[in-house]
Scaffold this motif. Structure first.
Motif, PDB file in Angstrom:
ATOM      1  N   ILE A 158      36.696  34.039 -10.944  1.00 34.40           N
ATOM      2  CA  ILE A 158      36.192  32.767 -10.426  1.00 34.40           C
ATOM      3  C   ILE A 158      35.080  32.244 -11.325  1.00 34.40           C
ATOM      4  O   ILE A 158      34.349  33.022 -11.937  1.00 34.40           O
ATOM      5  N   GLN A 159      34.971  30.929 -11.421  1.00 37.51           N
ATOM      6  CA  GLN A 159      33.861  30.283 -12.116  1.00 37.51           C
ATOM      7  C   GLN A 159      32.918  29.698 -11.075  1.00 37.51           C
ATOM      8  O   GLN A 159      33.377  29.068 -10.115  1.00 37.51           O
ATOM      9  N   GLU A 160      31.633  29.898 -11.252  1.00 35.68           N
ATOM     10  CA  GLU A 160      30.672  29.415 -10.281  1.00 35.68           C
ATOM     11  C   GLU A 160      29.519  28.694 -10.966  1.00 35.68           C
ATOM     12  O   GLU A 160      29.265  28.880 -12.161  1.00 35.68           O
ATOM     13  N   LYS A 161      28.815  27.901 -10.160  1.00 36.28           N
ATOM     14  CA  LYS A 161      27.676  27.127 -10.646  1.00 36.28           C
ATOM     15  C   LYS A 161      26.394  27.899 -10.367  1.00 36.28           C
ATOM     16  O   LYS A 161      26.133  28.310  -9.236  1.00 36.28           O
ATOM     17  N   LEU A 162      25.589  28.093 -11.406  1.00 40.73           N
ATOM     18  CA  LEU A 162      24.287  28.735 -11.250  1.00 40.73           C
ATOM     19  C   LEU A 162      23.235  27.692 -10.889  1.00 40.73           C
ATOM     20  O   LEU A 162      23.240  26.574 -11.421  1.00 40.73           O
ATOM     21  N   VAL A 163      22.342  28.073  -9.988  1.00 43.39           N
ATOM     22  CA  VAL A 163      21.242  27.177  -9.590  1.00 43.39           C
ATOM     23  C   VAL A 163      19.942  27.952  -9.540  1.00 43.39           C
ATOM     24  O   VAL A 163      19.928  29.167  -9.331  1.00 43.39           O
ATOM     25  N   LEU A 164      18.846  27.232  -9.735  1.00 41.10           N
ATOM     26  CA  LEU A 164      17.528  27.804  -9.474  1.00 41.10           C
ATOM     27  C   LEU A 164      17.256  27.659  -7.985  1.00 41.10           C
ATOM     28  O   LEU A 164      17.601  26.645  -7.371  1.00 41.10           O
ATOM     29  N   VAL A 165      16.637  28.664  -7.399  1.00 45.66           N
ATOM     30  CA  VAL A 165      16.382  28.657  -5.956  1.00 45.66           C
ATOM     31  C   VAL A 165      14.893  28.832  -5.704  1.00 45.66           C
ATOM     32  O   VAL A 165      14.258  29.739  -6.257  1.00 45.66           O
ATOM     33  N   THR A 166      14.348  27.935  -4.880  1.00 50.22           N
ATOM     34  CA  THR A 166      12.930  27.989  -4.538  1.00 50.22           C
ATOM     35  C   THR A 166      12.754  27.786  -3.030  1.00 50.22           C
ATOM     36  O   THR A 166      13.691  27.380  -2.339  1.00 50.22           O
ATOM     37  N   LYS A 167      11.564  28.033  -2.564  1.00 58.59           N
ATOM     38  CA  LYS A 167      11.255  27.753  -1.152  1.00 58.59           C
ATOM     39  C   LYS A 167      10.979  26.267  -0.945  1.00 58.59           C
ATOM     40  O   LYS A 167      11.278  25.699   0.102  1.00 58.59           O
ATOM     41  N   GLY A 168      10.441  25.622  -1.972  1.00 56.82           N
ATOM     42  CA  GLY A 168      10.084  24.210  -1.861  1.00 56.82           C
ATOM     43  C   GLY A 168      11.224  23.283  -2.236  1.00 56.82           C
ATOM     44  O   GLY A 168      12.101  23.634  -3.031  1.00 56.82           O
ATOM     45  N   GLU A 169      11.179  22.058  -1.694  1.00 58.23           N
ATOM     46  CA  GLU A 169      12.245  21.087  -1.938  1.00 58.23           C
ATOM     47  C   GLU A 169      12.159  20.466  -3.330  1.00 58.23           C
ATOM     48  O   GLU A 169      13.162  20.086  -3.914  1.00 58.23           O
ATOM     49  N   THR A 170      10.956  20.367  -3.852  1.00 58.63           N
ATOM     50  CA  THR A 170      10.783  19.780  -5.184  1.00 58.63           C
ATOM     51  C   THR A 170      10.575  20.888  -6.222  1.00 58.63           C
ATOM     52  O   THR A 170      10.097  21.984  -5.905  1.00 58.63           O
ATOM     53  N   PHE A 171      10.951  20.552  -7.471  1.00 57.01           N
ATOM     54  CA  PHE A 171      10.836  21.566  -8.528  1.00 57.01           C
ATOM     55  C   PHE A 171      10.720  20.877  -9.876  1.00 57.01           C
ATOM     56  O   PHE A 171      11.381  19.874 -10.148  1.00 57.01           O
ATOM     57  N   SER A 172       9.874  21.430 -10.725  1.00 54.85           N
ATOM     58  CA  SER A 172       9.805  21.007 -12.130  1.00 54.85           C
ATOM     59  C   SER A 172       9.814  22.265 -12.989  1.00 54.85           C
ATOM     60  O   SER A 172       9.374  23.336 -12.550  1.00 54.85           O
ATOM     61  N   ILE A 173      10.307  22.134 -14.208  1.00 52.72           N
ATOM     62  CA  ILE A 173      10.478  23.297 -15.077  1.00 52.72           C
ATOM     63  C   ILE A 173       9.141  23.991 -15.368  1.00 52.72           C
ATOM     64  O   ILE A 173       9.098  25.194 -15.646  1.00 52.72           O
ATOM     65  N   GLU A 174       8.046  23.245 -15.266  1.00 50.23           N
ATOM     66  CA  GLU A 174       6.728  23.833 -15.523  1.00 50.23           C
ATOM     67  C   GLU A 174       6.358  24.908 -14.505  1.00 50.23           C
ATOM     68  O   GLU A 174       5.505  25.759 -14.761  1.00 50.23           O
TER      69      GLU A 174
END
Length: 294
Positions: A158-174
């Motif tokens: 299977i091919q799947e999509k990787l995501v970053l997961v956080t507790k907060g709704e907003t996210f920046s790479i910093e």
């Protein structure tokens, strides 16, 4: 030298202990000790460094272990060739990375068809499971791919999509420079994708905290400790409930392929062949187009 002596030797080498080997083999310790000493006498060389807490293979022991694995594996394969191919049974040892979303369906279908097979599952990271397949400690494994190795045969699952997961709704790479990354141990395919992305962006993470299980990682993210990267399908319910939030990973780092690997020069038992047939059937089902509505 008897065939069983090699089995005893391999068990002692694996555990680094006479007592643990005796327990696994259901022998008395004195018998195990005697067989090891006899083996060393026949080969005219010590095979272990002995110390108070156990035994460690010396160079000659390591050399013998490679031969022992080949001989014992060959014997196992000879026995398996006489199995009833229409009614698989015995133990099937499979390695898994913990977030293989397709695994429950494959296991369920296999269990229903072949109830006499005992499935033994070992969780780990891709690099460790790959080595266990090469060393014939596992019949096969679900890992992150692709794998490029001359001894390995692989089937895409299977091919799947990787995501970053956080507790907060907003996210920046910093945020990666300010909050810990919660990752599997070295050798994890998801971790390698994230590290490649960070390297291309010139980002140095604040801290990497290593964990061994999916539950611990996602629980720590939900507690606000840090950030992780995993397949999106593995946390659908938690996202719907608002426990955690997903954030996109850019190309070409956002996709991961799960594959099933086996050592290509090992004998395929009927037990393993039927398991691989279920994987192929599942893969075909995933790629079948939906029927047109009328």
């Amino acid at each position: 030298m008897e065939f069983n002596d090699l089995k005893i030797f391999q068990t002692v080498a694996t555990h680094g202990s006479i007592s643990k080997a005796a327990l696994e083999l259901n022998y008395v310790q004195s018998n195990v000790t005697a067989r090891i000493k006899l083996l060393e006498k026949e080969l005219r060389t010590p095979l272990f460094y002995r110390h108070k807490r156990g035994m460690i293979l010396n160079p000659e022991g390591k050399r013998l272990l490679e031969h022992a694995r080949q001989i014992l594996s060959g014997m196992d394969e000879m026995i398996r060739t006489f199995e009833d191919t229409s009614n698989p049974s015995g133990v099937l040892e499979i390695g898994i990375v913990e977030t293989v979303n397709a695994l429950p369906d494959i296991l369920s279908a296999y269990y229903n068809k072949y109830p006499q097979v005992e499935l033994s599952l070992k969780a780990g990271v891709t690099d460790r499971l790959l080595q266990d397949v090469i060393d014939m400690k596992l019949d096969g494994a679900f890992v992150s791919g692709p794998i490029r190795h001359p001894l390995i045969e692989q089937v895409e699952v299977i091919q799947e999509k990787l995501v970053l997961v956080t507790k907060g709704e907003t996210f920046s790479i910093e945020e990666i420079t300010k909050r810990p990354l919660l990752l599997y141990n070295k050798g994890c395919g998801y971790r390698e994708r994230l590290e490649s992305w960070m390297k291309s962006e010139g980002i140095v993470p604040k801290q990497i905290m290593e964990f061994g299980t999916f539950g611990t990682i996602i629980g720590s993210v939900a507690a606000g400790i840090g950030i992780t990267i995993i397949p999106e399908s593995s946390i659908t319910d938690l996202v719907v409930s608002g426990t955690v939030f997903c954030h996109n990973v850019p190309e070409p780092y956002h996709e991961i392929t799960t594959i099933f690997i086996r050592r290509k020069d090992s004998y395929i038992t009927s037990t393993l062949q039927c398991f691989m047939d279920e994987i192929v059937a599942r893969t075909r089902l995933e790629h079948e187009p939906l029927p047109e509505s009328r």
